[in-house]
Motif scaffolding. Sequence first.
Motif, PDB file in Angstrom:
ATOM      1  N   ARG A 134      -0.804   2.650 -19.846  1.00 34.92           N
ATOM      2  CA  ARG A 134      -0.962   1.821 -18.383  1.00 34.92           C
ATOM      3  C   ARG A 134      -1.665   0.489 -18.889  1.00 34.92           C
ATOM      4  O   ARG A 134      -1.813   0.371 -17.725  1.00 34.92           O
ATOM      5  CB  ARG A 134      -1.929   2.992 -17.878  1.00 34.92           C
ATOM      6  CG  ARG A 134      -0.620   4.246 -17.984  1.00 34.92           C
ATOM      7  CD  ARG A 134      -1.760   5.098 -17.281  1.00 34.92           C
ATOM      8  NE  ARG A 134      -2.979   4.946 -18.647  1.00 34.92           N
ATOM      9  CZ  ARG A 134      -4.153   6.413 -18.213  1.00 34.92           C
ATOM     10  NH1 ARG A 134      -4.123   7.296 -17.321  1.00 34.92           N
ATOM     11  NH2 ARG A 134      -4.754   6.897 -19.164  1.00 34.92           N
ATOM     12  N   SER A 159     -18.096   1.174  -9.930  1.00 32.43           N
ATOM     13  CA  SER A 159     -17.402   2.176  -9.495  1.00 32.43           C
ATOM     14  C   SER A 159     -17.867   3.088 -10.389  1.00 32.43           C
ATOM     15  O   SER A 159     -18.574   4.719  -9.786  1.00 32.43           O
ATOM     16  CB  SER A 159     -16.454   2.303 -10.226  1.00 32.43           C
ATOM     17  OG  SER A 159     -15.599   0.905  -9.000  1.00 32.43           O
ATOM     18  N   ASP A 213      -8.686   6.610 -18.882  1.00 30.07           N
ATOM     19  CA  ASP A 213      -8.209   7.487 -17.758  1.00 30.07           C
ATOM     20  C   ASP A 213      -9.035   6.684 -16.539  1.00 30.07           C
ATOM     21  O   ASP A 213      -8.734   6.894 -15.935  1.00 30.07           O
ATOM     22  CB  ASP A 213      -8.596   8.654 -18.209  1.00 30.07           C
ATOM     23  CG  ASP A 213      -7.893   9.279 -18.972  1.00 30.07           C
ATOM     24  OD1 ASP A 213      -7.767  10.431 -20.162  1.00 30.07           O
ATOM     25  OD2 ASP A 213      -6.593   8.671 -19.203  1.00 30.07           O
ATOM     26  N   VAL A 214     -10.688   6.713 -17.444  1.00 23.67           N
ATOM     27  CA  VAL A 214     -10.985   6.257 -16.085  1.00 23.67           C
ATOM     28  C   VAL A 214     -11.006   4.810 -15.132  1.00 23.67           C
ATOM     29  O   VAL A 214     -10.755   5.149 -13.647  1.00 23.67           O
ATOM     30  CB  VAL A 214     -13.140   6.059 -16.395  1.00 23.67           C
ATOM     31  CG1 VAL A 214     -14.102   5.395 -15.022  1.00 23.67           C
ATOM     32  CG2 VAL A 214     -13.668   7.761 -16.288  1.00 23.67           C
ATOM     33  N   GLN A 266      -8.426   5.423 -13.005  1.00 26.43           N
ATOM     34  CA  GLN A 266      -8.302   6.288 -11.785  1.00 26.43           C
ATOM     35  C   GLN A 266      -8.981   5.497 -11.317  1.00 26.43           C
ATOM     36  O   GLN A 266      -8.822   4.862  -9.738  1.00 26.43           O
ATOM     37  CB  GLN A 266      -9.139   7.230 -12.225  1.00 26.43           C
ATOM     38  CG  GLN A 266      -9.185   8.371 -12.348  1.00 26.43           C
ATOM     39  CD  GLN A 266      -9.829   9.098 -13.293  1.00 26.43           C
ATOM     40  OE1 GLN A 266     -10.805   9.491 -13.886  1.00 26.43           O
ATOM     41  NE2 GLN A 266     -10.380  10.355 -12.174  1.00 26.43           N
ATOM     42  N   VAL A 267      -9.716   3.837 -11.365  1.00 27.15           N
ATOM     43  CA  VAL A 267     -10.831   2.967 -11.170  1.00 27.15           C
ATOM     44  C   VAL A 267      -9.662   2.130  -9.930  1.00 27.15           C
ATOM     45  O   VAL A 267      -9.714   1.782  -8.736  1.00 27.15           O
ATOM     46  CB  VAL A 267     -11.864   2.828 -11.492  1.00 27.15           C
ATOM     47  CG1 VAL A 267     -12.851   0.956 -10.810  1.00 27.15           C
ATOM     48  CG2 VAL A 267     -13.117   4.114 -11.619  1.00 27.15           C
ATOM     49  N   ASN A 291      -6.737   2.241  -9.422  1.00 30.16           N
ATOM     50  CA  ASN A 291      -5.756   3.000  -8.909  1.00 30.16           C
ATOM     51  C   ASN A 291      -6.303   3.763  -7.404  1.00 30.16           C
ATOM     52  O   ASN A 291      -5.668   4.029  -6.555  1.00 30.16           O
ATOM     53  CB  ASN A 291      -4.691   4.742  -9.310  1.00 30.16           C
ATOM     54  CG  ASN A 291      -4.142   3.920  -9.821  1.00 30.16           C
ATOM     55  OD1 ASN A 291      -3.612   2.646  -9.907  1.00 30.16           O
ATOM     56  ND2 ASN A 291      -3.257   5.066 -10.664  1.00 30.16           N
ATOM     57  N   GLU A 295      -8.955   5.496  -7.129  1.00 30.24           N
ATOM     58  CA  GLU A 295      -9.227   7.014  -7.121  1.00 30.24           C
ATOM     59  C   GLU A 295     -10.537   7.258  -6.760  1.00 30.24           C
ATOM     60  O   GLU A 295     -11.320   6.599  -7.258  1.00 30.24           O
ATOM     61  CB  GLU A 295      -8.616   8.116  -8.382  1.00 30.24           C
ATOM     62  CG  GLU A 295      -7.030   7.912  -8.045  1.00 30.24           C
ATOM     63  CD  GLU A 295      -6.773   8.286  -9.582  1.00 30.24           C
ATOM     64  OE1 GLU A 295      -5.372   7.873 -10.144  1.00 30.24           O
ATOM     65  OE2 GLU A 295      -7.413   9.469 -10.435  1.00 30.24           O
ATOM     66  N   SER A 296     -11.115   8.174  -6.855  1.00 29.53           N
ATOM     67  CA  SER A 296     -12.135   8.916  -6.545  1.00 29.53           C
ATOM     68  C   SER A 296     -12.861   9.321  -7.410  1.00 29.53           C
ATOM     69  O   SER A 296     -12.203   9.861  -7.857  1.00 29.53           O
ATOM     70  CB  SER A 296     -12.930   9.769  -4.957  1.00 29.53           C
ATOM     71  OG  SER A 296     -12.629  10.948  -5.410  1.00 29.53           O
ATOM     72  N   VAL A 297     -14.318   8.810  -8.660  1.00 27.76           N
ATOM     73  CA  VAL A 297     -14.619   8.952  -9.389  1.00 27.76           C
ATOM     74  C   VAL A 297     -15.958   9.727  -9.434  1.00 27.76           C
ATOM     75  O   VAL A 297     -16.969   8.362  -9.333  1.00 27.76           O
ATOM     76  CB  VAL A 297     -14.054   7.784 -10.613  1.00 27.76           C
ATOM     77  CG1 VAL A 297     -12.734   7.883 -10.977  1.00 27.76           C
ATOM     78  CG2 VAL A 297     -14.363   6.374 -10.765  1.00 27.76           C
ATOM     79  N   THR A 345     -19.697  10.249 -15.750  1.00 27.52           N
ATOM     80  CA  THR A 345     -19.466  10.557 -16.875  1.00 27.52           C
ATOM     81  C   THR A 345     -20.163  11.120 -18.046  1.00 27.52           C
ATOM     82  O   THR A 345     -19.764  10.077 -18.664  1.00 27.52           O
ATOM     83  CB  THR A 345     -17.875  10.462 -16.816  1.00 27.52           C
ATOM     84  OG1 THR A 345     -17.493  10.327 -15.307  1.00 27.52           O
ATOM     85  CG2 THR A 345     -17.504  11.875 -17.481  1.00 27.52           C
TER      86      THR A 345
END
Length: 327
Positions: A63, A134, A291-292, A295-296, A298, A300-302, A306
Amino acid sequence: MLKKALAGIGAGVLLFGLTACGGGDDGGSDDGLVVGFAQVGAESAWRTANTDSVKAAAEADDRIAELKFVDGQQEQEKQIEAIRNFITQKVDVIVLAPVVETGWTEVLAEAEQAGIPVVLADRGIESADEDLYSTRLGSDFVAEGRSAGEWTAATFADDADGTRILELQGTTGSAPANDRKAGFFEVLDAEGLDYELVDSQSGNFTAEEGKAVMETFIATHGLDGVDLLYAHNDEMGLGAIQAIEEAGFVPGTDVQIIIVDGSAAGFQAGVDGKLNYIVECNPAFGEQLMDVVVQVANGESVEKFTPVEEGVFDATQFEAELPNRQF
Ligand code: GZL
């Protein structure tokens, strides 16, 4: 890929999708994300292991089309310059491991203005700038300090004449230095330990500076009557051990020692009886970071923070754990 998948969707998402994947003329790549990573430096085994983990994860992750890596050499100016270059290169996501907590507002606002999300890796920044990134993936440094404090309070609970402590702090102004200190003394005070902080100075997370500061501590205060050295990372603790031995004292016996990170060298020193407690700080979060980042990118809410998993080790555990150490 994502660009094609979004072709039939509304312009807003398509624009975001193109930006996120760096499609079109954004300077990114249609084959995946282009990520800019401004690393603190290469000051410790922890840092090198962290860099290796992030680079390996990016390389293995289809990715991610490209990881642009910059070694900040523990200088904020170099990290700020790297971020500005990432903005010019129109990367999809910026990853920053901030050497200190303050001084980021302007450059992170520039990234926001450019529509490039920022992910903090490892260290954090002051809460006033919380809206400019983010999420943060890294350790809970206050919890690490608390772990060191809990062991200290238990170990010296019956120390009738009070516990005399020396502290080797990490880089001045850095989140791990500020928070490992805060967590440690919060617990000592909460537990009602009778202690004296004899001296506390920064060794900047390096072995050389940790040794030099310890030499100054010894020259200024002597070591007779000092019970504990709390070193905010392995390198400074190992440098201090050299200084203690060169002064004719026995580290781990004449002065008990706590280190934070958990490198193989740190565990070896524990096996050799030269230190007494290790609080782990885990550098190997590269896969979790990718992965984070995805997500960011895309949208997506995170979670804003973490935490990575990590443990604590006393002298009864050093030998068994040493073979497991990855850095
Ligand atoms: C902690 C990291 C610290 C390590 C040191 O997450 O920022 O920086 O504890 C390193 O070894 O220099």
